[in-house]
Design a protein around this motif. Structure first.
Motif, PDB file in Angstrom:
ATOM      1  N   ILE A  10       0.841  -1.200   0.000  1.00  0.00           N
ATOM      2  CA  ILE A  10       0.000   0.000   0.000  1.00  0.00           C
ATOM      3  C   ILE A  10       0.876   1.249   0.000  1.00  0.00           C
ATOM      4  O   ILE A  10       0.668   2.175  -0.786  1.00  0.00           O
ATOM      5  N   LEU A  11       1.862   1.281   0.869  1.00  0.00           N
ATOM      6  CA  LEU A  11       2.742   2.446   0.971  1.00  0.00           C
ATOM      7  C   LEU A  11       3.513   2.680  -0.321  1.00  0.00           C
ATOM      8  O   LEU A  11       3.651   3.827  -0.771  1.00  0.00           O
ATOM      9  N   ARG A  12       4.005   1.612  -0.921  1.00  0.00           N
ATOM     10  CA  ARG A  12       4.712   1.730  -2.197  1.00  0.00           C
ATOM     11  C   ARG A  12       3.801   2.359  -3.250  1.00  0.00           C
ATOM     12  O   ARG A  12       4.208   3.254  -3.989  1.00  0.00           O
ATOM     13  N   LEU A  13       2.583   1.893  -3.319  1.00  0.00           N
ATOM     14  CA  LEU A  13       1.628   2.417  -4.297  1.00  0.00           C
ATOM     15  C   LEU A  13       1.324   3.893  -4.034  1.00  0.00           C
ATOM     16  O   LEU A  13       1.245   4.695  -4.973  1.00  0.00           O
ATOM     17  N   LEU A  14       1.171   4.265  -2.766  1.00  0.00           N
ATOM     18  CA  LEU A  14       0.929   5.668  -2.427  1.00  0.00           C
ATOM     19  C   LEU A  14       2.094   6.553  -2.873  1.00  0.00           C
ATOM     20  O   LEU A  14       1.891   7.675  -3.343  1.00  0.00           O
ATOM     21  N   LEU A  15       3.316   6.044  -2.711  1.00  0.00           N
ATOM     22  CA  LEU A  15       4.493   6.805  -3.126  1.00  0.00           C
ATOM     23  C   LEU A  15       4.600   6.896  -4.644  1.00  0.00           C
ATOM     24  O   LEU A  15       4.969   7.939  -5.187  1.00  0.00           O
ATOM     25  N   GLU A  16       4.289   5.815  -5.333  1.00  0.00           N
ATOM     26  CA  GLU A  16       4.434   5.768  -6.790  1.00  0.00           C
ATOM     27  C   GLU A  16       3.305   6.487  -7.523  1.00  0.00           C
ATOM     28  O   GLU A  16       3.524   7.056  -8.590  1.00  0.00           O
ATOM     29  N   GLN A  17       2.087   6.428  -6.974  1.00  0.00           N
ATOM     30  CA  GLN A  17       0.920   7.014  -7.630  1.00  0.00           C
ATOM     31  C   GLN A  17       0.105   7.815  -6.608  1.00  0.00           C
ATOM     32  O   GLN A  17      -1.001   7.414  -6.238  1.00  0.00           O
ATOM     33  N   GLY A  53      -0.864  15.856   1.264  1.00  0.00           N
ATOM     34  CA  GLY A  53      -0.824  17.041   0.424  1.00  0.00           C
ATOM     35  C   GLY A  53       0.223  16.933  -0.666  1.00  0.00           C
ATOM     36  O   GLY A  53       1.038  16.007  -0.688  1.00  0.00           O
ATOM     37  N   PRO A  54       0.231  17.905  -1.564  1.00  0.00           N
ATOM     38  CA  PRO A  54       1.207  17.884  -2.645  1.00  0.00           C
ATOM     39  C   PRO A  54       2.615  18.190  -2.124  1.00  0.00           C
ATOM     40  O   PRO A  54       2.780  18.847  -1.108  1.00  0.00           O
ATOM     41  N   SER A  55       3.598  17.721  -2.839  1.00  0.00           N
ATOM     42  CA  SER A  55       4.983  18.055  -2.556  1.00  0.00           C
ATOM     43  C   SER A  55       5.318  19.277  -3.402  1.00  0.00           C
ATOM     44  O   SER A  55       5.163  19.239  -4.632  1.00  0.00           O
ATOM     45  N   LEU A  56       5.738  20.349  -2.770  1.00  0.00           N
ATOM     46  CA  LEU A  56       5.984  21.603  -3.480  1.00  0.00           C
ATOM     47  C   LEU A  56       7.472  21.836  -3.676  1.00  0.00           C
ATOM     48  O   LEU A  56       8.292  21.425  -2.856  1.00  0.00           O
ATOM     49  N   ARG A 138      23.888  20.948  -5.516  1.00  0.00           N
ATOM     50  CA  ARG A 138      23.032  20.132  -6.374  1.00  0.00           C
ATOM     51  C   ARG A 138      22.464  18.991  -5.542  1.00  0.00           C
ATOM     52  O   ARG A 138      23.173  18.401  -4.747  1.00  0.00           O
ATOM     53  N   GLU A 139      21.221  18.688  -5.771  1.00  0.00           N
ATOM     54  CA  GLU A 139      20.602  17.559  -5.086  1.00  0.00           C
ATOM     55  C   GLU A 139      21.080  16.268  -5.748  1.00  0.00           C
ATOM     56  O   GLU A 139      20.927  16.091  -6.947  1.00  0.00           O
ATOM     57  N   ARG A 140      21.672  15.375  -4.967  1.00  0.00           N
ATOM     58  CA  ARG A 140      22.182  14.114  -5.497  1.00  0.00           C
ATOM     59  C   ARG A 140      21.202  12.963  -5.278  1.00  0.00           C
ATOM     60  O   ARG A 140      21.106  12.073  -6.107  1.00  0.00           O
ATOM     61  N   VAL A 141      20.516  12.968  -4.151  1.00  0.00           N
ATOM     62  CA  VAL A 141      19.487  11.969  -3.868  1.00  0.00           C
ATOM     63  C   VAL A 141      18.288  12.744  -3.337  1.00  0.00           C
ATOM     64  O   VAL A 141      18.345  13.302  -2.250  1.00  0.00           O
ATOM     65  N   PRO A 142      17.205  12.806  -4.101  1.00  0.00           N
ATOM     66  CA  PRO A 142      16.033  13.535  -3.613  1.00  0.00           C
ATOM     67  C   PRO A 142      15.407  12.815  -2.422  1.00  0.00           C
ATOM     68  O   PRO A 142      15.602  11.604  -2.246  1.00  0.00           O
ATOM     69  N   TYR A 143      14.679  13.563  -1.627  1.00  0.00           N
ATOM     70  CA  TYR A 143      13.983  12.961  -0.496  1.00  0.00           C
ATOM     71  C   TYR A 143      13.139  11.818  -1.017  1.00  0.00           C
ATOM     72  O   TYR A 143      12.400  11.964  -1.982  1.00  0.00           O
ATOM     73  N   GLY A 146      10.760   5.350  -0.794  1.00  0.00           N
ATOM     74  CA  GLY A 146      10.517   4.112  -1.518  1.00  0.00           C
ATOM     75  C   GLY A 146      11.497   3.001  -1.179  1.00  0.00           C
ATOM     76  O   GLY A 146      11.076   1.885  -0.853  1.00  0.00           O
ATOM     77  N   PRO A 147      12.808   3.250  -1.248  1.00  0.00           N
ATOM     78  CA  PRO A 147      13.756   2.177  -0.907  1.00  0.00           C
ATOM     79  C   PRO A 147      13.609   1.674   0.535  1.00  0.00           C
ATOM     80  O   PRO A 147      13.763   0.482   0.792  1.00  0.00           O
ATOM     81  N   LEU A 148      13.283   2.562   1.463  1.00  0.00           N
ATOM     82  CA  LEU A 148      13.074   2.142   2.849  1.00  0.00           C
ATOM     83  C   LEU A 148      11.841   1.248   2.946  1.00  0.00           C
ATOM     84  O   LEU A 148      11.872   0.199   3.602  1.00  0.00           O
ATOM     85  N   VAL A 149      10.758   1.643   2.280  1.00  0.00           N
ATOM     86  CA  VAL A 149       9.535   0.828   2.276  1.00  0.00           C
ATOM     87  C   VAL A 149       9.832  -0.538   1.657  1.00  0.00           C
ATOM     88  O   VAL A 149       9.384  -1.567   2.167  1.00  0.00           O
TER      89      VAL A 149
END
Length: 162
Positions: A10-17, A53-56, A138-143, A146-149
């Motif tokens: 469920i969490l993976r799906l929430l993150l992906e979509q 909420g949305p990520s801004l 420069r951002e190298r790894v965005p927040y 997913g990998p933790l889940v």
């Protein structure tokens, strides 16, 4: 709180979509909508899901400069300074830390001159002894979570050893 294999799916799906309906999530996962809703409610109640909420993007909002400002605070004034930081709109996060300094803040600014103005405002706060600033290039790894889940899901699917 224990997160099982279905929770991680469920969490993976929430993150992906993130903008999909509960009905569609249930269809994709192959579970009843009521089951999904009960799981979502529990994950929210237990503090696993903390927002929807949305990520801004601060950069898209005209604040492309990102800096991390370490703040050293006079002993006994941590709460006062923390409260004062909450009033500074350019501070998007602040943490109490160990090591060099007492607080670590994530600061966004329109440009370097604006960043300097924000830092000068921080230095003038009662209880602030000094600051140290590091500008992100420069951002190298965005927040991401997913990998933790994925890791938690893999562990949930493994049999436990006695």
């Amino acid at each position: 709180m224990a997160v099982d294999e279905l929770d991680t799916r469920i969490l993976r799906l929430l993150l992906e979509q993130p903008r999909t309906s509960v009905r569609e999530y249930a269809r994709v996962l192959g579970i009843a909508r009521g089951t999904l809703q009960a799981r979502l409610d529990r994950l929210e109640r237990d503090g696993v899901i903390t927002g929807t909420g949305p990520s801004l993007s601060p950069a898209a909002l005209g604040h492309p400069v990102l800096a991390f400002v370490h703040i050293e605070v006079t002993q006994g004034h941590l709460d006062d300074v923390g409260d004062a930081l909450a009033a500074v709109p350019e501070i998007v996060e602040a943490f109490s830390i160990t090591g060099g300094g007492d607080l670590l803040t994530r600061v966004v600014a329109r440009d370097n001159a604006h960043l300097e103005d924000v830092i000068q405002a921080l230095i003038s706060l009662p209880g602030v002894v000094r600051t140290r600033t590091e500008v992100a290039l420069r951002e190298r790894v965005p927040y991401r979570l997913g990998p933790l889940v994925e890791s938690i899901g893999a562990a949930a699917g493994r049999p436990t050893r006695n």
